[in-house]
Design a protein around this motif. Structure first.
Motif, short mmCIF file in Angstrom:
data_model
loop_
_atom_site.label_atom_id
_atom_site.label_comp_id
_atom_site.label_asym_id
_atom_site.label_seq_id
_atom_site.Cartn_x
_atom_site.Cartn_y
_atom_site.Cartn_z
N GLU A 121 -1.16 1.07 -6.33
CA GLU A 121 -1.93 2.25 -5.59
C GLU A 121 -1.11 3.44 -5.54
OE1 GLU A 121 -4.23 0.98 -2.36
OE2 GLU A 121 -5.16 -0.61 -3.44
N VAL A 122 -1.66 4.51 -5.45
CA VAL A 122 -1.07 6.05 -5.16
C VAL A 122 -0.31 5.73 -4.05
CG1 VAL A 122 -1.56 8.23 -4.97
CG2 VAL A 122 -2.74 7.31 -6.57
N GLY A 123 0.95 6.34 -3.98
CA GLY A 123 1.82 6.03 -2.86
C GLY A 123 2.69 4.69 -2.95
N THR A 124 2.41 3.85 -3.73
CA THR A 124 3.46 2.90 -3.92
C THR A 124 4.62 3.30 -4.72
OG1 THR A 124 2.40 1.90 -5.88
CG2 THR A 124 1.85 1.27 -3.56
N ASP A 125 5.81 2.67 -4.39
CA ASP A 125 7.01 2.91 -5.37
C ASP A 125 6.87 2.79 -6.61
OD1 ASP A 125 8.38 3.54 -3.01
OD2 ASP A 125 9.47 1.57 -2.89
N ASP A 126 6.05 1.85 -7.12
CA ASP A 126 5.76 1.49 -8.55
C ASP A 126 5.06 2.47 -9.24
OD1 ASP A 126 7.23 -0.89 -8.62
OD2 ASP A 126 5.85 -2.24 -8.74
N ARG A 127 3.92 3.00 -8.47
CA ARG A 127 2.94 3.87 -8.86
C ARG A 127 3.85 5.43 -9.10
NH1 ARG A 127 -2.57 4.14 -9.30
NH2 ARG A 127 -3.36 6.17 -10.03
N ASP A 128 4.52 5.65 -8.13
CA ASP A 128 5.32 6.92 -8.03
C ASP A 128 6.23 7.06 -9.21
OD1 ASP A 128 3.89 7.78 -5.82
OD2 ASP A 128 5.45 7.42 -4.53
N LYS A 129 6.95 6.07 -9.50
CA LYS A 129 7.86 5.83 -10.66
C LYS A 129 7.31 6.08 -11.98
CE LYS A 129 11.42 3.09 -12.89
NZ LYS A 129 11.11 3.70 -14.08
N TYR A 130 5.94 5.34 -12.03
CA TYR A 130 5.22 5.47 -13.22
C TYR A 130 4.74 6.86 -13.39
CZ TYR A 130 1.03 5.43 -16.15
OH TYR A 130 0.22 5.56 -17.20
N GLU A 131 4.50 7.65 -12.48
CA GLU A 131 3.66 9.09 -12.66
C GLU A 131 5.03 9.79 -12.78
OE1 GLU A 131 0.47 9.63 -12.64
OE2 GLU A 131 -0.25 8.05 -11.93
#
Length: 109
Positions: free
Chosen positions: A22-32
């Motif tokens: 989800e938005v705000g998680t480390d994995d999502r932030d790195k992906y974006e």
């Protein structure tokens, strides 16, 4: 995706939430962030071609080898802001950066 015999449609955001985080998680932030860098490389390539320049010619304009321009267009992750600015100046294109602070972290938007 099949759910009890019915077709279920998911939005791109829902798919990212499910498979990346989800938005705000480390994995999502790195992906974006990585996605933005990929888009930046594509933008450089597109503007270079619009200006009818080869990678070698652009490299000469900013003082780097053709191979560095090629790497930049494929993957802008390991490049300095200074180099990006040089590239866009050489291409006579404007670029704007914005920095957003979240809990003490800096993010490029």
């Amino acid at each position: 995706m099949e759910t009890k015999g019915k077709n279920r449609t998911m939005t791109l955001g829902q798919l990212k939430d499910k498979h990346i985080g989800e938005v705000g998680t480390d994995d999502r932030d790195k992906y974006e962030f990585d996605l933005k860098l990929d888009v930046l490389g594509e933008m450089i390539k597109s503007v270079r071609k619009d200006r009818h320049l080869t990678q070698e010619q652009l490299g000469e304009l900013i003082g780097v080898q053709k191979s560095q321009i090629s790497k930049l267009e494929r993957n802008a992750k390991n490049v300095t802001v200074e180099t990006i600015l040089k590239v866009f100046r050489a291409l006579k294109a404007n670029i704007k950066f914005s920095i957003e602070m979240n809990d003490g972290d800096y993010k490029v938007a």
